[in-house]
Write a protein that holds these residues in place. Sequence first.
Motif, short mmCIF file in Angstrom:
data_model
loop_
_atom_site.label_atom_id
_atom_site.label_comp_id
_atom_site.label_asym_id
_atom_site.label_seq_id
_atom_site.Cartn_x
_atom_site.Cartn_y
_atom_site.Cartn_z
N TYR A 20 8.68 8.61 -4.49
CA TYR A 20 8.21 7.51 -4.81
C TYR A 20 8.09 6.69 -3.33
CZ TYR A 20 7.75 7.66 -9.83
OH TYR A 20 8.02 8.29 -11.06
N LEU A 21 9.19 6.81 -2.54
CA LEU A 21 8.97 6.16 -1.13
C LEU A 21 8.07 6.96 -0.42
CD1 LEU A 21 10.24 4.32 0.64
CD2 LEU A 21 12.05 6.03 1.37
N VAL A 22 8.23 8.37 -0.52
CA VAL A 22 7.21 9.19 0.31
C VAL A 22 5.71 8.89 0.02
CG1 VAL A 22 6.13 11.45 0.62
CG2 VAL A 22 8.71 11.19 0.59
N LEU A 23 5.31 8.31 -1.42
CA LEU A 23 4.18 8.13 -2.07
C LEU A 23 3.83 6.83 -1.24
CD1 LEU A 23 3.90 8.74 -5.81
CD2 LEU A 23 2.76 9.99 -3.79
N TYR A 24 4.66 5.82 -1.25
CA TYR A 24 4.36 4.59 -0.70
C TYR A 24 4.17 4.57 0.65
CZ TYR A 24 5.20 1.84 -5.01
OH TYR A 24 5.14 1.26 -6.14
N VAL A 25 4.92 5.40 1.39
CA VAL A 25 4.69 5.58 2.91
C VAL A 25 3.41 6.15 3.35
CG1 VAL A 25 5.38 6.56 5.03
CG2 VAL A 25 7.03 5.39 3.48
N ALA A 134 -0.66 0.38 -9.63
CA ALA A 134 -0.93 -0.95 -9.36
C ALA A 134 -1.08 -1.44 -7.88
CB ALA A 134 -0.09 -2.10 -10.13
N PHE A 135 -0.09 -0.74 -7.33
CA PHE A 135 -0.03 -0.95 -5.72
C PHE A 135 -1.42 -0.12 -5.17
CE2 PHE A 135 0.97 1.30 -1.74
CZ PHE A 135 1.31 0.11 -0.93
N LEU A 136 -1.89 0.83 -5.68
CA LEU A 136 -3.15 1.38 -4.96
C LEU A 136 -4.24 0.65 -5.56
CD1 LEU A 136 -2.81 5.30 -5.81
CD2 LEU A 136 -2.45 4.20 -3.62
N LEU A 137 -4.29 0.20 -6.53
CA LEU A 137 -5.54 -0.86 -7.07
C LEU A 137 -5.52 -1.93 -6.20
CD1 LEU A 137 -5.06 -0.39 -10.94
CD2 LEU A 137 -6.90 0.80 -9.31
N LEU A 138 -4.61 -2.87 -6.07
CA LEU A 138 -4.29 -3.95 -5.04
C LEU A 138 -4.59 -3.59 -3.72
CD1 LEU A 138 -1.28 -5.54 -6.74
CD2 LEU A 138 -3.58 -6.12 -7.03
N SER A 139 -4.36 -2.49 -3.13
CA SER A 139 -4.70 -1.83 -2.04
C SER A 139 -6.29 -1.46 -1.60
CB SER A 139 -3.96 -0.58 -1.59
OG SER A 139 -2.39 -0.76 -1.71
N ASN A 147 -11.12 -6.29 5.37
CA ASN A 147 -11.68 -5.33 6.12
C ASN A 147 -11.58 -5.30 7.52
OD1 ASN A 147 -13.09 -2.68 6.20
ND2 ASN A 147 -15.12 -3.81 6.05
N ASP A 148 -11.81 -6.54 8.24
CA ASP A 148 -11.73 -6.45 9.63
C ASP A 148 -10.60 -6.85 10.20
OD1 ASP A 148 -14.34 -5.85 9.93
OD2 ASP A 148 -15.22 -8.14 9.52
N ASN A 149 -9.53 -7.16 9.31
CA ASN A 149 -8.26 -7.57 10.09
C ASN A 149 -7.33 -6.55 9.45
OD1 ASN A 149 -5.74 -9.11 10.87
ND2 ASN A 149 -6.53 -10.83 10.06
N TRP A 150 -7.06 -5.48 10.33
CA TRP A 150 -6.26 -4.23 10.05
C TRP A 150 -4.70 -4.77 10.08
CZ3 TRP A 150 -2.77 -2.50 13.38
CH2 TRP A 150 -3.06 -2.84 14.86
N LEU A 151 -4.32 -5.53 11.05
CA LEU A 151 -3.01 -5.97 11.02
C LEU A 151 -2.51 -6.72 9.80
CD1 LEU A 151 -0.40 -6.00 12.48
CD2 LEU A 151 -1.19 -8.27 13.91
N MET A 152 -3.54 -7.80 9.33
CA MET A 152 -2.98 -8.34 8.13
C MET A 152 -2.99 -7.47 6.80
SD MET A 152 -2.37 -11.29 6.43
CE MET A 152 -2.80 -12.71 7.67
N LEU A 153 -3.77 -6.52 6.84
CA LEU A 153 -3.83 -5.55 5.86
C LEU A 153 -2.78 -4.86 5.81
CD1 LEU A 153 -5.62 -3.91 3.64
CD2 LEU A 153 -6.45 -2.62 5.38
N ILE A 154 -2.18 -4.39 6.94
CA ILE A 154 -0.98 -3.43 6.87
C ILE A 154 0.25 -4.49 6.39
CG2 ILE A 154 0.68 -2.51 8.51
CD1 ILE A 154 -1.71 -1.25 10.09
N LEU A 155 0.38 -5.38 7.00
CA LEU A 155 1.34 -6.56 6.34
C LEU A 155 1.25 -6.88 4.99
CD1 LEU A 155 1.25 -9.16 9.42
CD2 LEU A 155 3.04 -7.50 8.79
N VAL A 156 0.06 -7.06 4.39
CA VAL A 156 0.14 -7.21 2.91
C VAL A 156 0.59 -6.12 2.12
CG1 VAL A 156 -1.58 -7.88 1.18
CG2 VAL A 156 -1.52 -9.10 3.03
N ALA A 159 4.00 -5.32 2.73
CA ALA A 159 4.79 -6.38 1.75
C ALA A 159 4.72 -5.76 0.13
CB ALA A 159 4.41 -7.84 1.80
N GLY A 160 3.64 -5.35 -0.28
CA GLY A 160 3.50 -5.10 -1.42
C GLY A 160 4.45 -3.86 -1.97
N GLY A 161 4.48 -2.45 -0.93
CA GLY A 161 5.49 -1.57 -1.08
C GLY A 161 6.87 -2.09 -0.98
#
Length: 182
Positions: A20-25, A134-139, A147-156, A159-161
């Motif tokens: 599961y960790l591999v999937l999330y990463v 659910a993580f994929l759907l929320l992603s 869409n234009d803020n990739w750093l915020m996206l990676i953080l969100v 954090a979900g992971g």
Amino acid sequence: MSATDQQLERKRFLLYQLPYLVLYVAAVGLVAMTAHDAAEMSAYWQMFIPLVALVSILGGWRWAGSTSNERWIYIARQVLHWGVVVLVIRLLFAHAVQEFLNDEQGAFVTIYLLGMAAVLSGIYLDWKMALFGAFLLLSGVAIAWLNDNWLMLILVVGAGGVVAIALSLLIRGRLLKPAGSG
């Protein structure tokens, strides 16, 4: 339970969580790349499906039954489940349907279908797969919003992971807690 038994149980638990960790990463990486260039990512998401299917099969194995016949039925159902997911995605990318979906939309459709399939698999087999779905759907939603803020996206998404992994550890900790303690 002796200290050696507890260590063995912890190692076994971590080994069960590793897929599961591999999937999330991998999903976080794919989400970040999709946020950067969604048009090119649909093929990568489609290549990710067999890994999700394998983890789903392994995650539900302990509930597959104890007899050989029960386990073969379990594997057949899983192969059918994930085979239909691949078939539907392939049909969506067939030449006749491609005129309705552009490449960017195709990536989102793939994420949402994969998320839905993981949630359904998790409902019937292993709650951790439902959490991953659910993580994929929320992603997918996060990619569209941020869409234009990739750093915020990676953080969100990151954090979900972390929340998903923490919930898994918390639930596991409660299950291992001896009766009558705390």
